[in-house]
Design a protein around this motif. Structure first.
Motif, PDB file in Angstrom:
ATOM      1  N   GLU A  34      20.960  12.709  40.009  1.00 24.81           N
ATOM      2  CA  GLU A  34      21.723  11.997  41.029  1.00 24.81           C
ATOM      3  C   GLU A  34      23.191  11.882  40.645  1.00 24.81           C
ATOM      4  O   GLU A  34      24.090  11.977  41.493  1.00 24.81           O
ATOM      5  CB  GLU A  34      21.133  10.610  41.265  1.00 24.81           C
ATOM      6  CG  GLU A  34      19.766  10.590  41.916  1.00 24.81           C
ATOM      7  CD  GLU A  34      18.641  10.924  40.936  1.00 24.81           C
ATOM      8  OE1 GLU A  34      17.513  11.152  41.399  1.00 24.81           O
ATOM      9  OE2 GLU A  34      18.897  10.954  39.717  1.00 24.81           O
ATOM     10  N   GLU A  35      23.444  11.684  39.372  1.00 18.40           N
ATOM     11  CA  GLU A  35      24.828  11.495  38.922  1.00 18.40           C
ATOM     12  C   GLU A  35      25.640  12.785  38.949  1.00 18.40           C
ATOM     13  O   GLU A  35      26.867  12.747  38.861  1.00 18.40           O
ATOM     14  CB  GLU A  35      24.848  10.885  37.522  1.00 18.40           C
ATOM     15  CG  GLU A  35      24.409   9.431  37.498  1.00 18.40           C
ATOM     16  CD  GLU A  35      24.365   8.848  36.095  1.00 18.40           C
ATOM     17  OE1 GLU A  35      24.414   9.625  35.127  1.00 18.40           O
ATOM     18  OE2 GLU A  35      24.273   7.613  35.976  1.00 18.40           O
ATOM     19  N   LEU A  36      24.984  13.938  39.079  1.00 11.91           N
ATOM     20  CA  LEU A  36      25.729  15.187  39.192  1.00 11.91           C
ATOM     21  C   LEU A  36      26.588  15.226  40.453  1.00 11.91           C
ATOM     22  O   LEU A  36      27.531  16.009  40.546  1.00 11.91           O
ATOM     23  CB  LEU A  36      24.779  16.383  39.182  1.00 11.91           C
ATOM     24  CG  LEU A  36      24.231  16.801  37.809  1.00 11.91           C
ATOM     25  CD1 LEU A  36      23.214  17.905  37.971  1.00 11.91           C
ATOM     26  CD2 LEU A  36      25.350  17.237  36.870  1.00 11.91           C
ATOM     27  N   SER A  37      26.279  14.366  41.419  1.00 12.92           N
ATOM     28  CA  SER A  37      27.104  14.297  42.625  1.00 12.92           C
ATOM     29  C   SER A  37      28.517  13.829  42.316  1.00 12.92           C
ATOM     30  O   SER A  37      29.440  14.024  43.121  1.00 12.92           O
ATOM     31  CB  SER A  37      26.469  13.354  43.656  1.00 12.92           C
ATOM     32  OG  SER A  37      26.404  12.029  43.148  1.00 12.92           O
ATOM     33  N   LEU A  38      28.707  13.199  41.145  1.00 13.09           N
ATOM     34  CA  LEU A  38      30.054  12.768  40.744  1.00 13.09           C
ATOM     35  C   LEU A  38      31.007  13.952  40.669  1.00 13.09           C
ATOM     36  O   LEU A  38      32.215  13.799  40.873  1.00 13.09           O
ATOM     37  CB  LEU A  38      29.993  12.060  39.381  1.00 13.09           C
ATOM     38  CG  LEU A  38      29.216  10.745  39.306  1.00 13.09           C
ATOM     39  CD1 LEU A  38      29.125  10.271  37.857  1.00 13.09           C
ATOM     40  CD2 LEU A  38      29.896   9.681  40.158  1.00 13.09           C
ATOM     41  N   LEU A  39      30.483  15.130  40.375  1.00  8.83           N
ATOM     42  CA  LEU A  39      31.332  16.319  40.291  1.00  8.83           C
ATOM     43  C   LEU A  39      32.022  16.583  41.621  1.00  8.83           C
ATOM     44  O   LEU A  39      33.183  16.999  41.659  1.00  8.83           O
ATOM     45  CB  LEU A  39      30.495  17.537  39.884  1.00  8.83           C
ATOM     46  CG  LEU A  39      29.808  17.489  38.515  1.00  8.83           C
ATOM     47  CD1 LEU A  39      28.877  18.683  38.356  1.00  8.83           C
ATOM     48  CD2 LEU A  39      30.831  17.465  37.392  1.00  8.83           C
ATOM     49  N   ARG A  40      31.319  16.335  42.715  1.00  8.03           N
ATOM     50  CA  ARG A  40      31.895  16.571  44.037  1.00  8.03           C
ATOM     51  C   ARG A  40      32.912  15.498  44.394  1.00  8.03           C
ATOM     52  O   ARG A  40      33.884  15.763  45.102  1.00  8.03           O
ATOM     53  CB  ARG A  40      30.789  16.604  45.090  1.00  8.03           C
ATOM     54  CG  ARG A  40      29.702  17.618  44.810  1.00  8.03           C
ATOM     55  CD  ARG A  40      28.648  17.602  45.902  1.00  8.03           C
ATOM     56  NE  ARG A  40      27.487  18.380  45.517  1.00  8.03           N
ATOM     57  CZ  ARG A  40      27.415  19.699  45.584  1.00  8.03           C
ATOM     58  NH1 ARG A  40      28.445  20.384  46.041  1.00  8.03           N
ATOM     59  NH2 ARG A  40      26.331  20.342  45.210  1.00  8.03           N
ATOM     60  N   GLU A  41      32.679  14.281  43.932  1.00  4.64           N
ATOM     61  CA  GLU A  41      33.583  13.185  44.256  1.00  4.64           C
ATOM     62  C   GLU A  41      34.911  13.296  43.518  1.00  4.64           C
ATOM     63  O   GLU A  41      35.929  12.802  43.993  1.00  4.64           O
ATOM     64  CB  GLU A  41      32.915  11.852  43.905  1.00  4.64           C
ATOM     65  CG  GLU A  41      31.652  11.559  44.708  1.00  4.64           C
ATOM     66  CD  GLU A  41      30.942  10.315  44.206  1.00  4.64           C
ATOM     67  OE1 GLU A  41      31.518   9.607  43.356  1.00  4.64           O
ATOM     68  OE2 GLU A  41      29.819  10.048  44.668  1.00  4.64           O
ATOM     69  N   GLU A  42      34.888  13.937  42.368  1.00  2.31           N
ATOM     70  CA  GLU A  42      36.098  14.038  41.556  1.00  2.31           C
ATOM     71  C   GLU A  42      36.187  15.449  40.948  1.00  2.31           C
ATOM     72  O   GLU A  42      35.955  15.648  39.764  1.00  2.31           O
ATOM     73  CB  GLU A  42      36.068  12.982  40.441  1.00  2.31           C
ATOM     74  CG  GLU A  42      37.386  12.777  39.749  1.00  2.31           C
ATOM     75  CD  GLU A  42      37.312  11.668  38.714  1.00  2.31           C
ATOM     76  OE1 GLU A  42      38.229  11.606  37.888  1.00  2.31           O
ATOM     77  OE2 GLU A  42      36.350  10.870  38.739  1.00  2.31           O
ATOM     78  N   PRO A  43      36.512  16.453  41.767  1.00  2.00           N
ATOM     79  CA  PRO A  43      36.477  17.847  41.294  1.00  2.00           C
ATOM     80  C   PRO A  43      37.494  18.181  40.215  1.00  2.00           C
ATOM     81  O   PRO A  43      37.381  19.226  39.569  1.00  2.00           O
ATOM     82  CB  PRO A  43      36.742  18.649  42.576  1.00  2.00           C
ATOM     83  CG  PRO A  43      37.431  17.697  43.494  1.00  2.00           C
ATOM     84  CD  PRO A  43      36.854  16.355  43.182  1.00  2.00           C
ATOM     85  N   ASP A  44      38.481  17.308  40.005  1.00  5.52           N
ATOM     86  CA  ASP A  44      39.452  17.540  38.932  1.00  5.52           C
ATOM     87  C   ASP A  44      39.242  16.577  37.762  1.00  5.52           C
ATOM     88  O   ASP A  44      40.119  16.424  36.911  1.00  5.52           O
ATOM     89  CB  ASP A  44      40.878  17.415  39.459  1.00  5.52           C
ATOM     90  CG  ASP A  44      41.178  16.031  40.036  1.00  5.52           C
ATOM     91  OD1 ASP A  44      40.216  15.240  40.237  1.00  5.52           O
ATOM     92  OD2 ASP A  44      42.354  15.731  40.287  1.00  5.52           O
TER      93      ASP A  44
END
Length: 227
Positions: free
Chosen positions: A35-45
């Motif tokens: 579930e926490e892998l979605s953080l990559l989309r929220e903060e791509p940089d």
């Protein structure tokens, strides 16, 4: 009360409060679950670090890097952990091509010390760039990454694909560096003109101390194969 001492203490407190958010912002965000892998989309940089192995069973992972989802341009530290049972059946698509991988398309990103297992299955006919770790790596680097039990399988719907590449670690590396990586990928029905055990296609890129121990199968169409 000593007024000077009071003012000095108050000033120190203000400075600490001002500095704490900056320090927190410099700390990589921890990822320990699917579930926490979605953080990559929220903060791509952003900067991220895996703190545990992650089992992606039951998830159909859609890579980052389409026209609505920015290319990843941060850092990803795997800490030697494994992202297992990764299932990718849909690529990230923009005006240049379609990108399959744990990361679809990246820009000046740094990805280190992660092992990936699972599969990529697709039937795209548009400049396919597919790799277990990154589909299209532009700038940046992949260091000490590996695949185990990973299969890349395309239905070969497009017999001539000039702009793509299929590789065990990265599909297409452009002006980037791939080092100390090991690929055990099984590549079948490859749908790109260029295929490689580690990198499918590389332009102005550096590949150093990498190895391939998997297999490559394709039909009777003309292909360029790189180890």
């Amino acid at each position: 009360m000593n007024i000077k001492r009071f003012l000095s203490g108050a000033l120190c407190a203000v400075l600490l409060l001002a500095l704490c958010p900056a320090a927190a912002a410099d700390t990589p965000r921890e990822i320990s679950s699917a579930e926490e892998l979605s953080l990559l989309r929220e903060e791509p940089d952003g900067d991220f670090v895996l703190t545990a192995d992650i089992d992606m069973s039951g998830y159909d992972w859609v890579p980052m890097g389409d026209m609505d989802n920015c290319w990843f341009s941060g850092t990803f530290e795997g800490n030697g952990h494994t992202v297992s049972n990764l299932s990718i059946t849909e690529g990230a698509v923009d005006t240049y091509g379609s990108y399959y991988g744990f990361f679809g398309r990246t820009w000046d990103a740094v990805i280190r010390n992660v092992n990936v297992s699972g599969s990529i299955e697709g039937d795209d006919s548009y400049n396919v760039c597919a790799g277990a770790v990154v589909g299209f790596l532009e700038g940046g680097e992949i260091v000490n990454c590996s695949t185990s039990g990973f299969t890349i399988d395309f239905n070969n719907t497009y017999s001539y694909n000039t702009g793509g590449g299929i590789g065990g670690i990265v599909g297409f590396a452009y002006d980037a560096e791939v080092s100390d990586c090991v690929s055990y990928a099984q590549i079948v029905n490859a749908a790109a003109m260029t295929i490689g055990g580690v990198t499918g296609q590389a332009r102005t890129a550096v590949l150093e101390n990498c190895s391939f121990h998997g297999s490559i199968e394709f039909d009777n169409c003309t292909r360029t194969v790189y180890a």
